[in-house]
Design a protein around this motif. Structure first.
Motif, PDB file in Angstrom:
ATOM      1  N   VAL A 153      87.349  30.113  59.458  1.00 35.54           N
ATOM      2  CA  VAL A 153      87.401  29.599  60.825  1.00 35.54           C
ATOM      3  C   VAL A 153      86.918  30.652  61.816  1.00 35.54           C
ATOM      4  N   ALA A 154      87.278  31.908  61.590  1.00 37.54           N
ATOM      5  CA  ALA A 154      86.785  32.980  62.464  1.00 37.54           C
ATOM      6  C   ALA A 154      85.260  33.014  62.434  1.00 37.54           C
ATOM      7  N   GLY A 155      84.673  32.816  61.266  1.00 36.99           N
ATOM      8  CA  GLY A 155      83.215  32.761  61.166  1.00 36.99           C
ATOM      9  C   GLY A 155      82.631  31.587  61.926  1.00 36.99           C
ATOM     10  N   LEU A 156      83.342  30.486  61.919  1.00 37.50           N
ATOM     11  CA  LEU A 156      82.871  29.286  62.615  1.00 37.50           C
ATOM     12  C   LEU A 156      82.910  29.448  64.137  1.00 37.50           C
ATOM     13  N   VAL A 157      83.946  30.095  64.644  1.00 37.72           N
ATOM     14  CA  VAL A 157      84.150  30.141  66.107  1.00 37.72           C
ATOM     15  C   VAL A 157      83.726  31.458  66.754  1.00 37.72           C
ATOM     16  N   HIS A 158      83.275  32.430  65.971  1.00 30.88           N
ATOM     17  CA  HIS A 158      83.069  33.771  66.518  1.00 30.88           C
ATOM     18  C   HIS A 158      82.054  33.859  67.649  1.00 30.88           C
ATOM     19  N   LEU A 201      87.085  42.189  58.406  1.00 36.38           N
ATOM     20  CA  LEU A 201      86.070  42.384  59.442  1.00 36.38           C
ATOM     21  C   LEU A 201      84.706  42.675  58.829  1.00 36.38           C
ATOM     22  N   LEU A 202      84.692  43.440  57.758  1.00 33.22           N
ATOM     23  CA  LEU A 202      83.437  43.732  57.076  1.00 33.22           C
ATOM     24  C   LEU A 202      82.824  42.460  56.503  1.00 33.22           C
ATOM     25  N   ARG A 203      83.649  41.636  55.851  1.00 31.54           N
ATOM     26  CA  ARG A 203      83.152  40.359  55.304  1.00 31.54           C
ATOM     27  C   ARG A 203      82.597  39.462  56.405  1.00 31.54           C
ATOM     28  N   LEU A 204      83.300  39.397  57.536  1.00 30.47           N
ATOM     29  CA  LEU A 204      82.838  38.574  58.646  1.00 30.47           C
ATOM     30  C   LEU A 204      81.518  39.102  59.186  1.00 30.47           C
ATOM     31  N   ARG A 205      81.424  40.399  59.385  1.00 27.03           N
ATOM     32  CA  ARG A 205      80.187  40.975  59.914  1.00 27.03           C
ATOM     33  C   ARG A 205      79.014  40.758  58.967  1.00 27.03           C
ATOM     34  N   LEU A 206      79.243  40.954  57.679  1.00 25.84           N
ATOM     35  CA  LEU A 206      78.164  40.762  56.707  1.00 25.84           C
ATOM     36  C   LEU A 206      77.727  39.298  56.633  1.00 25.84           C
ATOM     37  N   ALA A 207      78.680  38.380  56.663  1.00 23.72           N
ATOM     38  CA  ALA A 207      78.336  36.948  56.653  1.00 23.72           C
ATOM     39  C   ALA A 207      77.587  36.574  57.928  1.00 23.72           C
ATOM     40  N   ASP A 208      78.004  37.141  59.056  1.00 30.01           N
ATOM     41  CA  ASP A 208      77.334  36.908  60.336  1.00 30.01           C
ATOM     42  C   ASP A 208      75.871  37.348  60.251  1.00 30.01           C
ATOM     43  N   GLU A 209      75.656  38.545  59.719  1.00 31.29           N
ATOM     44  CA  GLU A 209      74.292  39.069  59.601  1.00 31.29           C
ATOM     45  C   GLU A 209      73.471  38.263  58.594  1.00 31.29           C
ATOM     46  N   GLU A 210      74.059  37.954  57.438  1.00 32.47           N
ATOM     47  CA  GLU A 210      73.344  37.211  56.410  1.00 32.47           C
ATOM     48  C   GLU A 210      72.965  35.813  56.878  1.00 32.47           C
ATOM     49  N   SER A 211      73.839  35.188  57.660  1.00 38.91           N
ATOM     50  CA  SER A 211      73.581  33.809  58.098  1.00 38.91           C
ATOM     51  C   SER A 211      72.422  33.716  59.080  1.00 38.91           C
ATOM     52  N   ARG A 212      72.103  34.809  59.750  1.00 41.76           N
ATOM     53  CA  ARG A 212      70.983  34.800  60.699  1.00 41.76           C
ATOM     54  C   ARG A 212      69.641  34.649  59.983  1.00 41.76           C
ATOM     55  N   GLN A 271      73.731  26.370  64.168  1.00 40.76           N
ATOM     56  CA  GLN A 271      73.692  26.331  62.705  1.00 40.76           C
ATOM     57  C   GLN A 271      74.167  27.667  62.151  1.00 40.76           C
ATOM     58  N   HIS A 272      73.913  28.719  62.924  1.00 39.15           N
ATOM     59  CA  HIS A 272      74.326  30.062  62.524  1.00 39.15           C
ATOM     60  C   HIS A 272      75.835  30.104  62.260  1.00 39.15           C
ATOM     61  N   ALA A 273      76.632  29.512  63.122  1.00 39.58           N
ATOM     62  CA  ALA A 273      78.088  29.509  62.955  1.00 39.58           C
ATOM     63  C   ALA A 273      78.481  28.732  61.694  1.00 39.58           C
ATOM     64  N   LEU A 274      77.832  27.616  61.448  1.00 40.58           N
ATOM     65  CA  LEU A 274      78.109  26.833  60.236  1.00 40.58           C
ATOM     66  C   LEU A 274      77.745  27.626  58.984  1.00 40.58           C
ATOM     67  N   ARG A 275      76.605  28.327  59.020  1.00 42.29           N
ATOM     68  CA  ARG A 275      76.194  29.124  57.858  1.00 42.29           C
ATOM     69  C   ARG A 275      77.150  30.296  57.636  1.00 42.29           C
ATOM     70  N   THR A 276      77.594  30.948  58.734  1.00 35.09           N
ATOM     71  CA  THR A 276      78.544  32.055  58.609  1.00 35.09           C
ATOM     72  C   THR A 276      79.829  31.565  57.941  1.00 35.09           C
ATOM     73  N   ALA A 277      80.367  30.444  58.417  1.00 29.91           N
ATOM     74  CA  ALA A 277      81.598  29.884  57.847  1.00 29.91           C
ATOM     75  C   ALA A 277      81.385  29.487  56.384  1.00 29.91           C
ATOM     76  N   ALA A 278      80.234  28.909  56.078  1.00 24.92           N
ATOM     77  CA  ALA A 278      79.946  28.490  54.703  1.00 24.92           C
ATOM     78  C   ALA A 278      79.846  29.691  53.766  1.00 24.92           C
ATOM     79  N   LEU A 279      79.228  30.770  54.220  1.00 28.91           N
ATOM     80  CA  LEU A 279      79.146  31.987  53.406  1.00 28.91           C
ATOM     81  C   LEU A 279      80.537  32.559  53.144  1.00 28.91           C
ATOM     82  N   LEU A 280      81.381  32.528  54.160  1.00 29.36           N
ATOM     83  CA  LEU A 280      82.747  33.023  53.991  1.00 29.36           C
ATOM     84  C   LEU A 280      83.549  32.116  53.052  1.00 29.36           C
ATOM     85  N   ARG A 281      83.284  30.824  53.110  1.00 28.67           N
ATOM     86  CA  ARG A 281      83.969  29.893  52.196  1.00 28.67           C
ATOM     87  C   ARG A 281      83.570  30.187  50.745  1.00 28.67           C
TER      88      ARG A 281
END
Length: 131
Positions: free
Chosen positions: A40-45, A90-101, A19-29
């Motif tokens: 997509v990078a957020g989804l597959v990271h 990269l910053l956006r991806l990292r922040l979305a990754d952290e926020e989605s957790r 679910q974490h990957a889905l939330r990361t991708a959704a935050l980036l969307r």
């Protein structure tokens, strides 16, 4: 392992059950609705967890190598370096990754992302044919 089709990638993502990957991708969307490659990078990271379980240091590289033939250089670079913050993407991806957790919202289902994955894969194959 190199992923050659969206179907192979979808199978791998279903196996991850994150679910974490889905939330990361959704935050980036939400933050970058037009940037499909970033989403997509957020989804597959995190697929590296399935590709090389237990090997923390190799996960990002293995995931990046797996998606490169299908999704292209930009997604490869974002996945490979998603833990760092060297540029805005990269910053956006990292922040979305952290926020989605810590986020508890419903990010939908993986099948919702099939069309976006197909779009990015198609764009990459078209660009690759021109080179």
């Amino acid at each position: 392992m190199e992923l050659r089709s969206v179907e192979e990638l979808m199978d791998l993502l279903y196996a991850c059950r994150h679910q974490h990957a889905l939330r990361t991708a959704a935050l980036l969307r939400r933050s970058r609705p037009a940037d499909k490659e970033l989403q997509v990078a957020g989804l597959v990271h995190d697929i590296g967890q399935l590709l090389c379980p237990g090997d923390e240091t190799a996960r990002a590289q293995r995931a990046a190598d797996a998606v490169r033939p299908l999704l292209g250089e930009r997604v490869y670079r974002l996945v490979r370096r998603h833990g760092s913050a060297a540029d805005d993407d990269l910053l956006r991806l990292r922040l979305a990754d952290e926020e989605s957790r810590g986020a508890g919202f419903d990010a939908g289902v993986l099948e919702d992302w099939r069309t976006v994955l197909e779009l990015v894969a198609e764009r990459h194959s078209r660009l690759g044919a021109v080179d």
